[in-house]
Scaffold this motif. Structure first.
Motif, PDB file in Angstrom:
ATOM      1  N   GLY A  48       5.907 -21.805  -3.112  1.00  0.00           N
ATOM      2  CA  GLY A  48       6.309 -20.950  -1.685  1.00  0.00           C
ATOM      3  C   GLY A  48       6.145 -19.902  -1.748  1.00  0.00           C
ATOM      4  O   GLY A  48       5.915 -19.348  -0.537  1.00  0.00           O
ATOM      5  N   ALA A  49       5.674 -18.929  -2.117  1.00  0.00           N
ATOM      6  CA  ALA A  49       5.342 -17.498  -2.613  1.00  0.00           C
ATOM      7  C   ALA A  49       3.841 -17.393  -1.051  1.00  0.00           C
ATOM      8  O   ALA A  49       3.163 -18.802  -2.174  1.00  0.00           O
ATOM      9  N   TYR A  78      -1.697 -18.807  -1.777  1.00  0.00           N
ATOM     10  CA  TYR A  78      -0.147 -19.073  -1.630  1.00  0.00           C
ATOM     11  C   TYR A  78       0.039 -20.570  -2.856  1.00  0.00           C
ATOM     12  O   TYR A  78      -0.318 -21.494  -3.864  1.00  0.00           O
ATOM     13  N   GLY A  79       1.471 -20.348  -3.277  1.00  0.00           N
ATOM     14  CA  GLY A  79       2.106 -21.202  -4.761  1.00  0.00           C
ATOM     15  C   GLY A  79       2.575 -22.612  -3.841  1.00  0.00           C
ATOM     16  O   GLY A  79       3.530 -22.727  -3.178  1.00  0.00           O
ATOM     17  N   LEU A  80       1.128 -23.365  -3.747  1.00  0.00           N
ATOM     18  CA  LEU A  80       2.321 -24.958  -3.921  1.00  0.00           C
ATOM     19  C   LEU A  80       2.930 -25.876  -4.298  1.00  0.00           C
ATOM     20  O   LEU A  80       4.012 -25.718  -4.133  1.00  0.00           O
ATOM     21  N   THR A  81       2.537 -25.117  -5.914  1.00  0.00           N
ATOM     22  CA  THR A  81       3.447 -25.230  -7.229  1.00  0.00           C
ATOM     23  C   THR A  81       4.070 -24.260  -7.881  1.00  0.00           C
ATOM     24  O   THR A  81       2.912 -23.365  -7.759  1.00  0.00           O
ATOM     25  N   LYS A 261       7.281  -4.222  -6.319  1.00  0.00           N
ATOM     26  CA  LYS A 261       8.189  -5.095  -6.157  1.00  0.00           C
ATOM     27  C   LYS A 261       8.114  -6.012  -4.201  1.00  0.00           C
ATOM     28  O   LYS A 261       7.553  -7.026  -5.319  1.00  0.00           O
ATOM     29  N   ASN A 262       7.113  -6.241  -3.687  1.00  0.00           N
ATOM     30  CA  ASN A 262       6.144  -6.806  -3.009  1.00  0.00           C
ATOM     31  C   ASN A 262       4.469  -6.421  -3.187  1.00  0.00           C
ATOM     32  O   ASN A 262       4.437  -6.544  -1.665  1.00  0.00           O
ATOM     33  N   ARG A 301     -20.192  -0.275 -12.243  1.00  0.00           N
ATOM     34  CA  ARG A 301     -19.104  -1.332 -10.386  1.00  0.00           C
ATOM     35  C   ARG A 301     -17.931  -0.229 -10.807  1.00  0.00           C
ATOM     36  O   ARG A 301     -16.980   0.035 -11.633  1.00  0.00           O
ATOM     37  N   VAL A 302     -17.264  -0.145  -9.325  1.00  0.00           N
ATOM     38  CA  VAL A 302     -16.098   0.013  -8.903  1.00  0.00           C
ATOM     39  C   VAL A 302     -15.176  -1.705  -8.065  1.00  0.00           C
ATOM     40  O   VAL A 302     -15.758  -1.668  -7.538  1.00  0.00           O
ATOM     41  N   ARG A 303     -13.988  -1.225  -9.084  1.00  0.00           N
ATOM     42  CA  ARG A 303     -13.131  -2.690  -7.502  1.00  0.00           C
ATOM     43  C   ARG A 303     -12.532  -2.503  -7.927  1.00  0.00           C
ATOM     44  O   ARG A 303     -11.294  -1.611  -8.497  1.00  0.00           O
ATOM     45  N   ILE A 304     -11.272  -2.403  -6.514  1.00  0.00           N
ATOM     46  CA  ILE A 304     -10.059  -1.584  -6.277  1.00  0.00           C
ATOM     47  C   ILE A 304      -9.242  -3.119  -5.533  1.00  0.00           C
ATOM     48  O   ILE A 304      -9.907  -3.748  -4.319  1.00  0.00           O
ATOM     49  N   LYS A 305      -8.246  -4.099  -5.991  1.00  0.00           N
ATOM     50  CA  LYS A 305      -7.528  -4.673  -5.378  1.00  0.00           C
ATOM     51  C   LYS A 305      -6.147  -4.570  -4.938  1.00  0.00           C
ATOM     52  O   LYS A 305      -5.552  -3.318  -5.964  1.00  0.00           O
ATOM     53  N   ALA A 306      -5.822  -4.732  -3.863  1.00  0.00           N
ATOM     54  CA  ALA A 306      -4.825  -4.602  -3.725  1.00  0.00           C
ATOM     55  C   ALA A 306      -3.956  -5.624  -2.796  1.00  0.00           C
ATOM     56  O   ALA A 306      -4.911  -6.803  -2.044  1.00  0.00           O
ATOM     57  N   GLY A 307      -2.541  -5.952  -3.339  1.00  0.00           N
ATOM     58  CA  GLY A 307      -1.419  -7.272  -2.819  1.00  0.00           C
ATOM     59  C   GLY A 307      -0.814  -7.017  -2.609  1.00  0.00           C
ATOM     60  O   GLY A 307      -0.300  -5.762  -2.255  1.00  0.00           O
ATOM     61  N   TRP A 308      -0.028  -7.529  -1.802  1.00  0.00           N
ATOM     62  CA  TRP A 308       0.925  -7.496  -0.078  1.00  0.00           C
ATOM     63  C   TRP A 308       1.654  -9.043  -0.655  1.00  0.00           C
ATOM     64  O   TRP A 308       1.494  -9.903  -0.385  1.00  0.00           O
ATOM     65  N   TYR A 309       2.895  -9.000  -1.910  1.00  0.00           N
ATOM     66  CA  TYR A 309       3.682  -9.805  -1.223  1.00  0.00           C
ATOM     67  C   TYR A 309       5.162 -10.323  -0.439  1.00  0.00           C
ATOM     68  O   TYR A 309       5.298  -9.731   0.155  1.00  0.00           O
ATOM     69  N   PHE A 310       4.730 -11.776  -0.119  1.00  0.00           N
ATOM     70  CA  PHE A 310       6.012 -12.221   1.387  1.00  0.00           C
ATOM     71  C   PHE A 310       6.201 -13.711   1.313  1.00  0.00           C
ATOM     72  O   PHE A 310       6.133 -14.316   0.451  1.00  0.00           O
TER      73      PHE A 310
END
Length: 310
Positions: A48-49, A78-81, A261-262, A301-310
């Protein structure tokens, strides 16, 4: 055996010996988001996340002249399970190049290889590469089982590009989960709609296969902060069965990660090591100073990843 080959083999043996030694110990604790720019872990979103991620990958420097490539990815997960995570994302790229390829000819990067600039042109282009779907299924958890194990599948479809990428993902944690180690094996056949060699008036779908063996380790040195390294071993074949190898490249560098946290931010800087070898299908002039500079390889190579949870 050449000194370059000996150094390359020694480095690979040492890297895998380190990973094997890490697998010999076992502790347990809680899962968290991935701490690496390139290497996947078995940590998944709970059921569900949801998460939105933005990736930016900068590739820099080829044989000579100038070369810059910026790859973007916008992703929804999406977390299906608790065991199954799915995702959908869009891929796009920008590149500029001049006298960057073998024999100092202007050469587009692999995602734009269907463009045919002249050998002395100043090349600059932006393109949409394709949409991707992704599914990761976790068989074992590194927190409850001797080893975290997951399988990954990712089809990509674009105007002139198709790919079916599969991964085996392994993860092992130590020191109350402050130290995270991971290994990925990737097998990815891909197809490009391009002009036929020897007949520039005709186009057809050509193919190659990427095979990668990557390892990484990261240590949480302060609350929310971790740092470590990533090592990528990438191969390209003009076949599906590990024959007709064209390229091999080796990349190593640091990774740093902040997890709030998020949200989280991860950054990886890699440099290609001078361990490349010539193979049956290697493009003449693509190896300079022990590094391969064919259209899917560069020095940095340079990689930047940003993530937001809701």
């Amino acid at each position: 055996m050449s000194h370059t080959s000996a150094r390359r083999r020694s480095g690979i043996v040492a890297a895998f010996a380190l990973f094997a030694a890490m697998l010999g110990h076992a502790p347990a604790a809680m899962a968290e988001e991935s701490q690496f720019g390139y290497v996947y872990t078995t940590d998944l979103l709970p059921q569900g996340a949801k998460e939105v991620e933005q990736w930016a990958t900068w590739r820099h420097q080829k044989v000579a002249g100038y070369f810059d490539q910026l790859d973007g990815r916008t992703e929804f997960e999406y977390g299906l399970t608790d065991r199954l995570q799915v995702a959908f994302y869009a891929n796009y790229t920008w590149a500029r190049a001049y006298h960057n390829g073998p024999f100092a000819e202007t050469t587009p990067p692999e995602p734009l290889s269907y463009d045919k600039p002249g050998p002395d042109d100043h090349y600059n282009a932006t393109r949409f590469v394709g949409f991707s779907g992704e599914a990761i299924y976790r068989l074992w958890s590194p927190y409850n089982d001797p080893l975290g194990v997951a399988v990954y599948i990712e089809p990509t479809v674009g105007p002139a590009f198709r790919e079916l990428e599969a991964k085996l993902i392994l993860q092992k944690n130590f020191l109350d989960d402050r130290l995270v180690t991971a290994f990925n094996f990737t097998y990815a056949p891909e197809w490009r709609y391009d002009t036929v060699e020897g007949d520039p008036t005709r186009k057809a779908w050509g193919y190659e296969t990427d095979v990668n063996l990557n390892i990484a380790a990261s240590y949480r040195f302060a609350p929310n902060w971790s740092a470590g390294f990533e090592f990528l071993n990438e191969h390209e074949y003009n076949s599906y069965n590990f024959s007709k190898e064209s390229n091999d490249g080796y990349f190593f560098g640091p990774v740093i990660h902040y997890g709030g946290k998020n949200f989280f931010v991860t950054a990886t800087l890699l440099e290609q090591l001078p361990w490349a070898s010539s193979h049956s299908d290697t493009v003449p002039g693509a190896i300079v100073g022990g590094r391969i500079y064919d259209n899917d390889f560069e020095k940095y190579r340079v990689r930047i990843k940003a993530g937001w949870y809701f």
